[in-house]
Design a protein around this motif. Sequence first.
Motif, PDB file in Angstrom:
ATOM      1  N   GLN A 277       0.836  -1.210   0.000  1.00  0.00           N
ATOM      2  CA  GLN A 277       0.000   0.000   0.000  1.00  0.00           C
ATOM      3  C   GLN A 277       0.866   1.253   0.000  1.00  0.00           C
ATOM      4  O   GLN A 277       0.576   2.224  -0.718  1.00  0.00           O
ATOM      5  N   ARG A 278       1.932   1.238   0.778  1.00  0.00           N
ATOM      6  CA  ARG A 278       2.826   2.396   0.829  1.00  0.00           C
ATOM      7  C   ARG A 278       3.520   2.607  -0.517  1.00  0.00           C
ATOM      8  O   ARG A 278       3.719   3.743  -0.957  1.00  0.00           O
ATOM      9  N   LEU A 279       3.858   1.496  -1.188  1.00  0.00           N
ATOM     10  CA  LEU A 279       4.469   1.606  -2.515  1.00  0.00           C
ATOM     11  C   LEU A 279       3.530   2.305  -3.487  1.00  0.00           C
ATOM     12  O   LEU A 279       3.943   3.195  -4.244  1.00  0.00           O
ATOM     13  N   GLY A 280       2.256   1.919  -3.468  1.00  0.00           N
ATOM     14  CA  GLY A 280       1.282   2.554  -4.348  1.00  0.00           C
ATOM     15  C   GLY A 280       1.110   4.032  -4.054  1.00  0.00           C
ATOM     16  O   GLY A 280       1.036   4.865  -4.969  1.00  0.00           O
ATOM     17  N   VAL A 281       1.066   4.374  -2.767  1.00  0.00           N
ATOM     18  CA  VAL A 281       0.909   5.786  -2.378  1.00  0.00           C
ATOM     19  C   VAL A 281       2.138   6.593  -2.783  1.00  0.00           C
ATOM     20  O   VAL A 281       2.020   7.699  -3.338  1.00  0.00           O
ATOM     21  N   ASP A 282       3.328   6.047  -2.542  1.00  0.00           N
ATOM     22  CA  ASP A 282       4.562   6.754  -2.890  1.00  0.00           C
ATOM     23  C   ASP A 282       4.658   6.969  -4.402  1.00  0.00           C
ATOM     24  O   ASP A 282       5.062   8.049  -4.861  1.00  0.00           O
ATOM     25  N   PHE A 283       4.312   5.948  -5.178  1.00  0.00           N
ATOM     26  CA  PHE A 283       4.386   6.070  -6.639  1.00  0.00           C
ATOM     27  C   PHE A 283       3.420   7.148  -7.130  1.00  0.00           C
ATOM     28  O   PHE A 283       3.776   7.986  -7.970  1.00  0.00           O
ATOM     29  N   GLU A 284       2.217   7.136  -6.596  1.00  0.00           N
ATOM     30  CA  GLU A 284       1.234   8.138  -7.028  1.00  0.00           C
ATOM     31  C   GLU A 284       1.673   9.548  -6.634  1.00  0.00           C
ATOM     32  O   GLU A 284       1.504  10.500  -7.402  1.00  0.00           O
TER      33      GLU A 284
ATOM     34  N   VAL B 175       9.597   3.901 -10.414  1.00  0.00           N
ATOM     35  CA  VAL B 175       9.261   2.676  -9.674  1.00  0.00           C
ATOM     36  C   VAL B 175      10.450   2.202  -8.857  1.00  0.00           C
ATOM     37  O   VAL B 175      10.317   1.816  -7.692  1.00  0.00           O
ATOM     38  N   TYR B 176      11.652   2.238  -9.441  1.00  0.00           N
ATOM     39  CA  TYR B 176      12.858   1.852  -8.698  1.00  0.00           C
ATOM     40  C   TYR B 176      13.026   2.719  -7.458  1.00  0.00           C
ATOM     41  O   TYR B 176      13.417   2.234  -6.389  1.00  0.00           O
ATOM     42  N   GLN B 177      12.758   4.006  -7.628  1.00  0.00           N
ATOM     43  CA  GLN B 177      12.897   4.927  -6.504  1.00  0.00           C
ATOM     44  C   GLN B 177      11.973   4.534  -5.352  1.00  0.00           C
ATOM     45  O   GLN B 177      12.345   4.650  -4.179  1.00  0.00           O
ATOM     46  N   CYS B 178      10.775   4.060  -5.684  1.00  0.00           N
ATOM     47  CA  CYS B 178       9.836   3.643  -4.637  1.00  0.00           C
ATOM     48  C   CYS B 178      10.191   2.271  -4.090  1.00  0.00           C
ATOM     49  O   CYS B 178      10.096   2.022  -2.880  1.00  0.00           O
ATOM     50  N   ILE B 179      10.608   1.360  -4.983  1.00  0.00           N
ATOM     51  CA  ILE B 179      10.899  -0.015  -4.566  1.00  0.00           C
ATOM     52  C   ILE B 179      12.134  -0.079  -3.675  1.00  0.00           C
ATOM     53  O   ILE B 179      12.270  -0.991  -2.852  1.00  0.00           O
ATOM     54  N   ASN B 180      13.038   0.878  -3.811  1.00  0.00           N
ATOM     55  CA  ASN B 180      14.237   0.870  -2.971  1.00  0.00           C
ATOM     56  C   ASN B 180      13.895   0.897  -1.493  1.00  0.00           C
ATOM     57  O   ASN B 180      14.692   0.478  -0.647  1.00  0.00           O
TER      58      ASN B 180
ATOM     59  N   PHE C  82      -2.463  -0.627 -11.616  1.00  0.00           N
ATOM     60  CA  PHE C  82      -1.929  -1.970 -11.408  1.00  0.00           C
ATOM     61  C   PHE C  82      -1.271  -2.084 -10.040  1.00  0.00           C
ATOM     62  O   PHE C  82      -1.478  -3.054  -9.312  1.00  0.00           O
ATOM     63  N   ILE C  83      -0.459  -1.092  -9.684  1.00  0.00           N
ATOM     64  CA  ILE C  83       0.251  -1.151  -8.398  1.00  0.00           C
ATOM     65  C   ILE C  83      -0.730  -1.116  -7.232  1.00  0.00           C
ATOM     66  O   ILE C  83      -0.564  -1.833  -6.232  1.00  0.00           O
ATOM     67  N   SER C  84      -1.780  -0.327  -7.356  1.00  0.00           N
ATOM     68  CA  SER C  84      -2.705  -0.171  -6.235  1.00  0.00           C
ATOM     69  C   SER C  84      -3.692  -1.331  -6.106  1.00  0.00           C
ATOM     70  O   SER C  84      -4.181  -1.601  -5.003  1.00  0.00           O
ATOM     71  N   SER C  85      -3.983  -2.033  -7.205  1.00  0.00           N
ATOM     72  CA  SER C  85      -5.030  -3.054  -7.121  1.00  0.00           C
ATOM     73  C   SER C  85      -4.588  -4.459  -7.513  1.00  0.00           C
ATOM     74  O   SER C  85      -5.177  -5.444  -7.050  1.00  0.00           O
ATOM     75  N   GLU C  86      -3.579  -4.604  -8.378  1.00  0.00           N
ATOM     76  CA  GLU C  86      -3.216  -5.918  -8.889  1.00  0.00           C
ATOM     77  C   GLU C  86      -1.912  -6.468  -8.310  1.00  0.00           C
ATOM     78  O   GLU C  86      -1.699  -7.679  -8.290  1.00  0.00           O
TER      79      GLU C  86
END
Length: 824
Positions: free
Chosen positions: A334-341, A439-444, A688-692
């Motif tokens: 969930q945090r990944l989705g929020v950060d990406f958005e 995405v890499y920036q968030c996934i780190n 996709f990140i937020s739901s799938e």
Amino acid sequence: MGNRGMEDLIPLVNRLQDALSSVGQSCSLHLPQIAVVGGQSAGKSSVLENFVGRDFLPRGSGIVTRRPLILQMLSANTEYGEFLHCKGRKFTDFDEIRKEIEAETRRLTGSNKGISPVPINLRIHSPHVLNLTLVDLPGITKVPVGDQPVDIEYQIRDMIMQFICKENCLILAVTPANTDLANSDALKLAKDVDPKGQRTIGVITKLDLMDEGTDAREILENRLLPLRRGYIGVVNRSQKDIDGKKDIKAALLAEKKFFLSHPAYKHMAESMGTPYLQRILNQQLTNHIRDTLPAFRSHLQSQLLALSKEAEEYIQYSPHDPARRTKTLLQLVQRLGVDFEKLIEGSGDKIDTVNLSGGARINRIFHEHFPYELVKIESDERKMRQEINYAIRNIHGVRTGLFTPDMAFEAIVKKEISRLKGPCIKFIDMVSQELITTVYQCINKLGSFPTLRDETERIVTTEIREQESKCRDQVLLLIDIQLAYINTKHEDFIGFTNAQQTYNQNNKTVVAGMAGNQVIRKGWLTISNIGIMKGGAKEYWFILTAESLSWFKDDEEKEKKYMLPLDNLKLREVEKGFMSTKFVFAVFNTELRNVYKDYKCLELACNSQDELDSWKASLLRAGVYPENVTVDGKGNGAPENVTDPQLERQVETIRNLVDSYMSIIYKTIRDLMPKTIMHLMINSVKEFISSELLAQLYALGECSALMDESPEQQQHREEVLRKHAALKAALTVIGEISTSTCTTPLPPPVDSSWIQPSSSTPPKNSLTGAKPMIRGHAPPVPRVLTPTGPTAFPSTDGLQQLTSQPNRAPSVPRRQPPAIPNVK
């Protein structure tokens, strides 16, 4: 005692040292203490033994103290010693304490005369001591012996400086009475770090060994060579007494008798001797602790506040609880989705003020890079007219046409539309790459769980590539749609009737959406072909707008040198000179007019190829196109050579029609491309990140393995929790301290200019044959370093563990503050 109501301060500080023993350098905490500094064989260790009343320190010739010894003396009913590296073991035999010190010293420094800055922590409980904490440091030596490095003097000085440079450290400067006090190494080092003398206490030893007829009365009365805190004289046991196992209690009685019977000292016997020194140090250290306690408490609170949020997360996380693992996985996704958005939409909590990132970079691609790519593909005038000429003539064949053929218009327009595919595909690739970077920036942030990070990266990257492929197909479809039907009834299309009128060449600038005074680019350029002599080129600040190229003396833009209109200007390549480091291009007037004073062209130089390409792209955007000097290899000739007036009118008509229609196409493509990419790529990836994403991670069937911590993260989590607990315990300890006290004010300042700054000549040669080091004053206050990884060990006084190899003396002085070794 010197401080009523504060007798428990020193034991409480010792408790602080225990509480903070697991914190290490990462909290940068320096507890109040007293450092004993002096030359080799000055009597430092004897003073400490007199305090304790026992023989427990190593003895011998040369350098004996080869590691700092942090000695904590606590008043108690029973007498025993404890080492921090041997927790739980009590030493009641003080000979065993000496052997343990020697063994622990050899463990890091070898069996010869090497030194190490890693301290040994010893706590002495005894009914014969006052509460006191001192650090016995190696004696200052001049000549290396054994396997000591040639710069041993500077290593010892550096080690001493690690302790005495801290404002929380009192300095006990020990000097023998049978040497010249003005040349005391201890006082010189103290002067370097404590020029006002607020932390320095002088101790004069070996008063009984002075030449007959001489005494140190004026020194001890602080009249001859004054110190702010004054001097205290002591008489230690001689080497003969030590060898003869003379009892320290008897030695203290002999010391008292010496002062009472000596004609020069008997009037001040009450303020001389080891017991008085111990009381004064207890009083001074207690006062010092009281003075530094508020700032120390504030420092602890700020450290605790900085750790609290992270520590709370780690406290709630249980690495072996499946329910906790699942909850943490859900929260991280969930945090990944929020950060990406947030990065895409530009509403991030932490705003980067150094570089563009996320949505800002994609916006730049939308409205800067893509329009530049479209401008770059626009054909130059000569080539366009040549193609129209050939198309008209090929359509007419052997006949002479009376009317302008619309097939020529359609053929040229379709060719120009087809050329849009390259920039559009490149546009998609650029946005895709930026999405992956975001995405890499968030996934780190998932680096604590390597498996989860890798799987998330693979899944999201695959999704971006799939959406990129769909987007590419859709964009190519849009271009094919434009090719399928040429709409000559479009409301913005000029039609054949209006096409007979001549269009202004500046139409391209209007098509590009630029106002006349819009600044396209600013930067430094060198005018390389204007100078009094060769090499006299000068650099100016250039400003390119849609109508002119101006240059100024500097980037303040106050003194304008010239403004060159862009009408009829062309761009020409200039070959780079053999010895030149500049990248050059030239602008000239197509009507052969002077562009500046008597110069037909202006040669402008950049510092790099990227800068050159950027300036060319900016000039293209402003409507300054490259010179076309190519000749048709088939010998068809140039359209300018054709003298048929009717053909020239037809070429002009088709040219204006193509301009009009392509302006519609460019406007449509510039509008549709960002919308298409936003819908098919960016919004799809966000969705996709937020739901799938979570469902695909669960589909892997290895949820437990996904949440396995990396060793680094596990160590970091444990360190944070340990540090958090230590800081809370330390604040609890401080909360128990009552600051109601009777304090002794600091004596007034004295003239200590007689102490010369510490300086000496470094060794001329080293073991490696390197150049001699230049050493002047004692080393400055060292910079606090934060340890990372497995090299950071616990410390009792907020100092960092230094890694050392056993049985080997260090050969290079370290700047890192010393600390204690690992607890066994």
